[in-house]
Scaffold this active site. Structure first.
Site, PDB file in Angstrom:
ATOM      1  N   ARG A 184       0.674  -1.120   0.012  1.00  0.00           N
ATOM      2  CA  ARG A 184       0.079  -0.097  -0.132  1.00  0.00           C
ATOM      3  C   ARG A 184       0.872   1.162  -0.006  1.00  0.00           C
ATOM      4  NH1 ARG A 184      -4.930   1.460   4.300  1.00  0.00           N
ATOM      5  NH2 ARG A 184      -3.052   1.183   5.811  1.00  0.00           N
ATOM      6  N   ASP A 471      -3.635   3.227  14.568  1.00  0.00           N
ATOM      7  CA  ASP A 471      -2.697   3.698  13.279  1.00  0.00           C
ATOM      8  C   ASP A 471      -3.331   5.062  13.037  1.00  0.00           C
ATOM      9  OD1 ASP A 471      -5.112   3.392  11.836  1.00  0.00           O
ATOM     10  OD2 ASP A 471      -4.314   1.695  10.749  1.00  0.00           O
TER      11      ASP A 471
END
Length: 570
Positions: A184, A471
């Site tokens: 990603r 996160d």
């Protein structure tokens, strides 16, 4: 943000740069620390490829980001997202994406994490079907993290990666059977300020994609199985025009490498509210390169608040109450499943953020049971797989999906949900969330947000806090919810009954939660950490008159370190 920089020199007249010893092509300047291993990644040809991508697509990227700003202005003036009448023909037409490659047909459990060396080995060995190596929400984009991550991925793809843990006297290596590797890159909005191309910071995602693809596409195809590759996850898109840019980037890369169109495959995270109304259009633009969509539900919650920041009638309850039982969240998941299966690709479920509670078996089993229930809901709804943040959750996730899917690699053919697709309306996707807003919710947001930013500033982008893996997405929820409550002077329920959230109340909460953090982490760690700077950044963002688009954009300059020709820090 991209679009605000000016060029200092056109490519045709820029001088060749050798800053820090890197052999950079014309128009490219490297301002990150020199390292011999990094130099192998930042080779002249690889940098030339990245520069060509930047020059070819930068104007389209600027236009896409400007279109985001125009949409934001409309929402702030009272508009709401919806299905685009101009693209109804795409939504109604009978078309499918390219067939799913056999190598990634079965994705029932995927694990995600940053691109640290030990993390990559453990994730690839974890028993998951896919490992998504993350340059985005789970990574603090320091120069060291980014370049070391590229080195680590190169070694993982060619099968030579190892890690010696001297403290445990153990060497980590890859097993014979490993997860398939997806990468990603960062979102379109994030710059890479250590690499200048024609005088402006490079687009972060083109750096991440370009370096990884250039060094690994050939080896990837040898090691990852029959079919296609490399594989990617694409984050933070808001409109199909952004997917169209990615499709063009993929075609440009395939042409450079001399490989057939459709070799690169990508899954798009539907993690913004505007993108929920663009699922068909996004798949259509990527139809030769798509392997589905993913419910990026944490960022989706963040995007809901950001999209409706000027709508006081759409305040979120405590973040722990905004789960898939909320009608607007369940509708989003159902629409994603039906859209993907109608177009012949995977519909991936959301993240299980729990981590093992090693010192409390009873609490750990209760947490795992919550994961099982959530994954059972996903599998029965029709998802083809799900995400886990920790290897300890993989057996439970795998068990649940296997119980529903059996030996079938996915549910694409067995669950084409035409009726569910046609039944989901704009109102379903926009229904106001229900729940209470409490003082404990405000405290948790503040405590988590400050601790995450403190970790991010010191180079860690994935942080275990209170038995969950946090996160950037979950930190963003904390930030924007605090901002929303302060702006609209929200009256709290529960223990905070009668208290209205304003700056004075928030500042008192910050002071008290800082004292709690110091007690929890210990005075020595607190003193040496970045907690005070993190508190300043987080508090400033929560009390700003205008909501910043992204927490990490504001904090990014704190982790940029420029080095001159000799390799010493400026």
């Amino acid at each position: 943000m991209m679009g605000t920089y000016t060029y200092s020199a056109p490519a045709a007249t820029a001088k060749r740069s050798t800053v820090g010893g890197y052999d950079a092509p014309d128009g490219v300047e490297i301002r990150g620390r020199y390292d011999q291993e990094f130099a192998k990644i930042l080779s002249r040809d690889a940098l030339q490829f990245v520069a060509e991508l930047q020059r070819e697509f930068r104007n389209r990227i600027r236009f896409a980001l400007e279109s985001r700003r125009e949409a934001k202005a409309r929402y702030n003036d009272g508009a709401v997202p919806g299905f685009d009448p101009a693209t109804r023909v795409i939504r109604d037409a009978d078309w499918t994406c390219a067939p799913v490659p056999p190598a990634v047909a079965d994705r029932r459990v995927e694990i995600t994490g940053p691109v640290g060396r030990k993390m990559i080995i453990n994730a690839l060995n974890s028993g998951a079907k896919v490992f998504m190596a993350d340059f985005e929400d789970a990574l603090s984009p320091t120069w060291e993290n980014l370049m070391r991550g590229q080195v680590n991925l190169r070694d993982a793809v060619d099968g030579t990666i190892s890690f010696q843990d001297k403290a445990r006297n153990r060497v980590y290596k890859l097993n014979d059977n490993t997860a398939k590797l997806f990468v990603r890159p960062r979102g379109w909005h994030l710059p890479e300020s250590h690499i200048l191309i024609d005088g402006e910071p490079a687009t972060g995602c083109l750096v991440d994609f370009g370096l990884y693809f250039y060094h690994n596409y050939a080896a990837f195809r040898r090691t990852q199985g029959a079919g296609f590759g490399p594989f990617f996850y694409l984050p933070k898109m808001e409109h199909s025009r952004e997917a169209k840019i990615w499709n063009s980037v993929f075609e440009r890369a395939e042409k450079m490498a001399g490989i057939e169109t459709g070799s690169i495959r990508a899954t798009v995270l539907i993690e913004t509210l505007p993108a929920a109304f663009q699922m068909n259009e996004i798949l259509y633009e990527l139809r030769d390169h798509s392997v589905g969509l993913n419910c990026g539900r944490w960022d989706y919650i963040f995007s809901y608040v950001k999209t409706f920041q000027s709508h006081p009638d759409r305040l979120l309850p405590d973040r722990v109450q905004v789960g898939m039982a909320q009608h607007f969240m369940r509708s989003y998941s159902d629409l994603l499943i039906s859209t993907c299966h109608r177009r012949g690709v995977h519909a991936m479920g959301g993240m299980a953020a729990q981590i093992p509670i090693r010192d409390d078996p009873e609490a750990n089993e209760a947490a795992v049971e919550l994961v099982r229930k959530d994954k059972h809901r996903e599998a029965k709804a029709g998802h083809d797989g799900t995400w886990a943040a920790h290897p300890g959750l993989i057996p439970a996730c795998n068990e649940v999906f296997t119980a529903v899917m059996g030996s079938s690699p996915n549910q694409i053919q067995s669950m084409k949900r035409e009726e569910a697709y046609s039944a989901i309306t704009e109102e379903d996707l926009l229904q106001r969330p229900r729940g209470v807003r409490t003082m404990e919710g405000l405290r948790l947001n503040t405590r988590v947000g400050i601790q995450y930013v403190a970790a991010w500033l010191t180079g860690t982008g994935s942080v275990p806090l209170y038995n969950l893996m946090e996160d950037a997405a979950t930190a963003e929820i904390s930030r924007v919810q605090n901002w929303q409550w302060i702006r609209y002077n929200v009256e709290l329920d529960g223990d905070g009954l009668g208290v209205k959230v304003n700056r004075e109340v928030f500042w008192r909460v910050v002071e008290e939660e800082m004292a709690r953090i110091e007690k929890e982490v210990g005075k020595d760690k607190f003193r040496k950490g970045m907690y005070k700077e993190a508190s300043r950044i987080f508090t400033r963002q929560c009390t700003a008159k205008v909501l910043d688009d992204f927490l990490t954009l504001d904090a990014y300059n704190n982790i940029v370190l420029h080095f001159p020709r000799g390799g010493s820090k400026l």
